[in-house]
Design a protein around this motif. Structure first.
Motif, PDB file in Angstrom:
ATOM      1  N   VAL A  84      48.052  30.362  14.126  1.00 44.97           N
ATOM      2  CA  VAL A  84      48.719  30.378  13.341  1.00 44.97           C
ATOM      3  C   VAL A  84      49.848  31.870  14.677  1.00 44.97           C
ATOM      4  N   ASN A  85      49.115  32.748  15.358  1.00 43.61           N
ATOM      5  CA  ASN A  85      49.672  33.322  16.577  1.00 43.61           C
ATOM      6  C   ASN A  85      50.982  32.631  17.062  1.00 43.61           C
ATOM      7  N   GLN A  86      50.411  31.014  17.708  1.00 41.84           N
ATOM      8  CA  GLN A  86      50.822  30.735  18.133  1.00 41.84           C
ATOM      9  C   GLN A  86      52.489  29.692  17.579  1.00 41.84           C
ATOM     10  N   ILE A  87      51.989  29.305  16.262  1.00 43.29           N
ATOM     11  CA  ILE A  87      53.199  28.641  15.214  1.00 43.29           C
ATOM     12  C   ILE A  87      54.159  29.457  15.787  1.00 43.29           C
ATOM     13  N   LYS A  88      53.080  30.573  15.112  1.00 43.89           N
ATOM     14  CA  LYS A  88      54.509  31.718  14.592  1.00 43.89           C
ATOM     15  C   LYS A  88      55.251  31.954  15.321  1.00 43.89           C
ATOM     16  N   GLN A  89      55.310  32.545  16.943  1.00 44.47           N
ATOM     17  CA  GLN A  89      55.885  32.608  18.393  1.00 44.47           C
ATOM     18  C   GLN A  89      57.113  30.901  18.345  1.00 44.47           C
ATOM     19  N   GLU A  90      56.508  29.821  17.943  1.00 40.81           N
ATOM     20  CA  GLU A  90      56.901  29.206  18.159  1.00 40.81           C
ATOM     21  C   GLU A  90      58.387  28.620  17.242  1.00 40.81           C
ATOM     22  N   ALA A  91      57.620  29.634  16.063  1.00 40.92           N
ATOM     23  CA  ALA A  91      59.251  29.013  15.174  1.00 40.92           C
ATOM     24  C   ALA A  91      59.900  30.662  14.984  1.00 40.92           C
ATOM     25  N   ARG A  92      59.353  31.628  15.971  1.00 33.11           N
ATOM     26  CA  ARG A  92      60.656  32.618  15.894  1.00 33.11           C
ATOM     27  C   ARG A  92      61.272  31.976  16.987  1.00 33.11           C
ATOM     28  N   ALA A  93      61.170  31.054  17.877  1.00 38.38           N
ATOM     29  CA  ALA A  93      61.639  30.701  18.986  1.00 38.38           C
ATOM     30  C   ALA A  93      63.243  29.911  18.023  1.00 38.38           C
ATOM     31  N   ALA A  94      62.971  29.120  17.049  1.00 40.86           N
ATOM     32  CA  ALA A  94      63.191  28.228  16.124  1.00 40.86           C
ATOM     33  C   ALA A  94      64.407  28.802  15.324  1.00 40.86           C
ATOM     34  N   GLY A  95      63.951  29.765  15.250  1.00 39.68           N
ATOM     35  CA  GLY A  95      65.031  31.090  14.638  1.00 39.68           C
ATOM     36  C   GLY A  95      64.614  31.243  13.261  1.00 39.68           C
ATOM     37  N   TYR A  96      63.421  30.953  13.007  1.00 42.39           N
ATOM     38  CA  TYR A  96      63.022  31.395  12.009  1.00 42.39           C
ATOM     39  C   TYR A  96      63.397  33.311  11.750  1.00 42.39           C
ATOM     40  N   SER A  97      62.810  33.553  10.584  1.00 43.59           N
ATOM     41  CA  SER A  97      63.641  35.436  10.720  1.00 43.59           C
ATOM     42  C   SER A  97      62.182  35.615  10.270  1.00 43.59           C
ATOM     43  N   GLU A  98      62.080  36.948  11.519  1.00 44.04           N
ATOM     44  CA  GLU A  98      60.488  37.588  10.976  1.00 44.04           C
ATOM     45  C   GLU A  98      60.340  37.775   9.964  1.00 44.04           C
ATOM     46  N   GLU A  99      60.896  37.821   8.357  1.00 41.83           N
ATOM     47  CA  GLU A  99      61.003  38.472   7.450  1.00 41.83           C
ATOM     48  C   GLU A  99      60.021  37.066   6.554  1.00 41.83           C
ATOM     49  N   THR A 100      60.762  36.032   7.172  1.00 34.34           N
ATOM     50  CA  THR A 100      59.740  34.390   7.069  1.00 34.34           C
ATOM     51  C   THR A 100      58.733  34.868   6.909  1.00 34.34           C
ATOM     52  N   LEU A 101      58.706  34.881   8.465  1.00 35.52           N
ATOM     53  CA  LEU A 101      57.481  34.304   9.132  1.00 35.52           C
ATOM     54  C   LEU A 101      55.690  35.358   8.333  1.00 35.52           C
ATOM     55  N   GLU A 102      56.455  36.893   8.059  1.00 31.13           N
ATOM     56  CA  GLU A 102      55.714  37.899   7.433  1.00 31.13           C
ATOM     57  C   GLU A 102      55.449  37.081   6.514  1.00 31.13           C
ATOM     58  N   LYS A 103      56.259  36.635   5.371  1.00 31.07           N
ATOM     59  CA  LYS A 103      56.374  36.166   4.410  1.00 31.07           C
ATOM     60  C   LYS A 103      55.331  34.997   4.070  1.00 31.07           C
ATOM     61  N   ALA A 104      55.638  33.941   5.404  1.00 32.00           N
ATOM     62  CA  ALA A 104      55.389  32.522   4.691  1.00 32.00           C
ATOM     63  C   ALA A 104      53.563  32.810   5.492  1.00 32.00           C
ATOM     64  N   PHE A 105      53.103  33.995   6.648  1.00 30.84           N
ATOM     65  CA  PHE A 105      51.601  33.806   6.714  1.00 30.84           C
ATOM     66  C   PHE A 105      50.760  35.100   6.530  1.00 30.84           C
ATOM     67  N   ALA A 106      51.712  35.719   5.305  1.00 30.05           N
ATOM     68  CA  ALA A 106      50.362  37.376   5.205  1.00 30.05           C
ATOM     69  C   ALA A 106      49.072  36.953   4.887  1.00 30.05           C
ATOM     70  N   GLU A 107      49.721  35.281   3.779  1.00 28.90           N
ATOM     71  CA  GLU A 107      48.182  35.504   3.333  1.00 28.90           C
ATOM     72  C   GLU A 107      47.416  33.848   4.117  1.00 28.90           C
ATOM     73  N   ALA A 108      47.586  33.699   5.078  1.00 28.93           N
ATOM     74  CA  ALA A 108      47.333  31.945   5.699  1.00 28.93           C
ATOM     75  C   ALA A 108      46.072  32.264   5.471  1.00 28.93           C
ATOM     76  N   LYS A 109      45.525  30.674   5.264  1.00 30.40           N
ATOM     77  CA  LYS A 109      44.037  30.386   5.222  1.00 30.40           C
ATOM     78  C   LYS A 109      44.037  29.400   5.811  1.00 30.40           C
ATOM     79  N   PHE A 110      42.731  29.236   6.193  1.00 32.55           N
ATOM     80  CA  PHE A 110      41.964  27.739   7.470  1.00 32.55           C
ATOM     81  C   PHE A 110      41.196  27.556   5.414  1.00 32.55           C
ATOM     82  N   TYR A 111      41.811  25.847   5.927  1.00 31.79           N
ATOM     83  CA  TYR A 111      41.465  25.087   4.648  1.00 31.79           C
ATOM     84  C   TYR A 111      40.481  24.043   5.330  1.00 31.79           C
ATOM     85  N   GLN A 112      38.937  23.881   5.182  1.00 31.73           N
ATOM     86  CA  GLN A 112      38.734  23.222   5.781  1.00 31.73           C
ATOM     87  C   GLN A 112      38.276  21.922   4.675  1.00 31.73           C
ATOM     88  N   ARG A 113      38.838  22.424   3.087  1.00 33.30           N
ATOM     89  CA  ARG A 113      38.607  21.191   2.480  1.00 33.30           C
ATOM     90  C   ARG A 113      39.702  20.091   3.041  1.00 33.30           C
TER      91      ARG A 113
END
Length: 329
Positions: A35-64
């Motif tokens: 997730v941290n790697q993805i966020k770094q790539e997203a920042r480099a792609a121009g996504y805002s910090e606000e969007t990333l904080e909202k999107a990944f605030a409740e990130a879950k690993f879905y083994q299902r």
């Protein structure tokens, strides 16, 4: 006694296979590093910090999600056994009721996009039981999990970037951005890339809301079909009967012939009568199971539905439900 011993051996063997499969699945341990790697790539792609904080605030690993992807069932059914399950009588009745309830909106959208309303309702019914079940997975988490799993990382990362764009543009709150284990969203079950290409803000509220706005749901489905070549002057196809000497090499969506040509080759309607006399229709012969099962002449709209979901069973279910709406019993 021997039978019980054999069953015990089989059970142990299956358990060992199951445990081996479990061990082979990616674990939660590395997910949040990813997730941290993805966020770094997203920042480099121009996504805002606000969007990333909202999107990944409740990130879950879905083994299902990973298990579902690795263990998708192979169809053992035929269309004759599948269609009654996919389109039971209650669904046909509900489709007709909802068609009549929303007729004014459906006909308005159908006229604007050139799509018969019955197909909009049929897709709605087959995809999500008319919006009754759209999936309970957090879309960002599901897409991130599937990318982390690695088998189709680039595909799911592309979908994830589109999902972040949807959030950044304000179409849906993250908490309401729910979908399937693979990230298909809303009442149309669009993947994020399809949302970006085809979703419509029909009600004019500034958001393309395929989760809660029926205007947006219906118009988005119609826009998709229109964009992939839908024709409102023909149906999806028809069930037919083949002559006993039919050349199986002619079956498949790549072989297109006029209805007159298929007529000359001995193909008839299911009741044995002649095919429609229309020079403007080309069709393909589709045999989803074998020549003993259902056989269809597939028109251009069959191809359009295959663009939505590349499954002959899915297309047959949508077509069957649309016919039930058109010709209620």
């Amino acid at each position: 006694m021997i039978k019980r011993v054999l069953l015990a051996i089989v059970w142990v063997s299956l358990s060992q296979v199951s445990m081996a499969d479990e061990a082979a699945l990616p674990s939660e341990q590395g997910f949040f590093e990813y997730v941290n790697q993805i966020k770094q790539e997203a920042r480099a792609a121009g996504y805002s910090e606000e969007t990333l904080e909202k999107a990944f605030a409740e990130a879950k690993f879905y083994q299902r999600s990973i298990k579902a992807d690795k263990n998708q069932p192979e169809f053992k059914l035929t269309l004759d056994t599948y269609l009654p399950r996919a389109v039971p009588e209650w669904k046909s009745k509900k489709a007709i009721e909802l068609y009549n309830e929303h007729r004014e909106l459906l006909e308005k959208i159908g006229a604007e996009y050139g799509v018969q309303p019955r197909f909009i309702v049929a897709l709605w019914g087959i995809e999500t039981n008319f919006g009754g079940y759209t999936g309970g997975f957090d879309v960002v988490s599901a897409l991130t999990t599937m990318a982390y799993e690695g088998r189709r990382e680039e595909f799911f990362k592309k979908q994830l970037w589109h999902a972040l764009t949807i959030i950044e543009e304000g179409h849906i709150d993250v908490a309401q951005m729910k979908g399937s284990w693979a990230g298909a969203m809303g009442q149309t079950q669009f993947m994020p890339s399809s949302f970006m290409s085809y979703a419509v803000d029909y009600d004019g509220d500034g958001r393309k809301d395929i989760w809660g706005s029926l205007g947006d749901v219906f118009a988005s489905a119609a826009n998709y079909l229109k964009s992939v070549g839908w024709r409102d002057d023909v149906t999806w196809g028809r069930q037919v009967q083949l002559p006993v000497d039919f050349d199986q090499e002619l079956a498949g969506l790549k072989v297109k012939k006029s209805l007159a040509e298929w007529q000359q080759l001995g193909i008839r309607r299911l009741d044995g009568t002649d095919l429609p006399q229309r020079d403007d229709i080309e069709a393909a012969v589709v045999i989803p199971d074998d020549e003993k099962g259902r056989v269809y002449l597939a028109y251009a709209n069959y191809d359009a539905l295959m663009r939505w979901n590349r499954s002959h069973y899915f297309v047959a279910a949508v077509g069957y439900l649309s016919d039930r709406i058109r010709f209620p019993r």
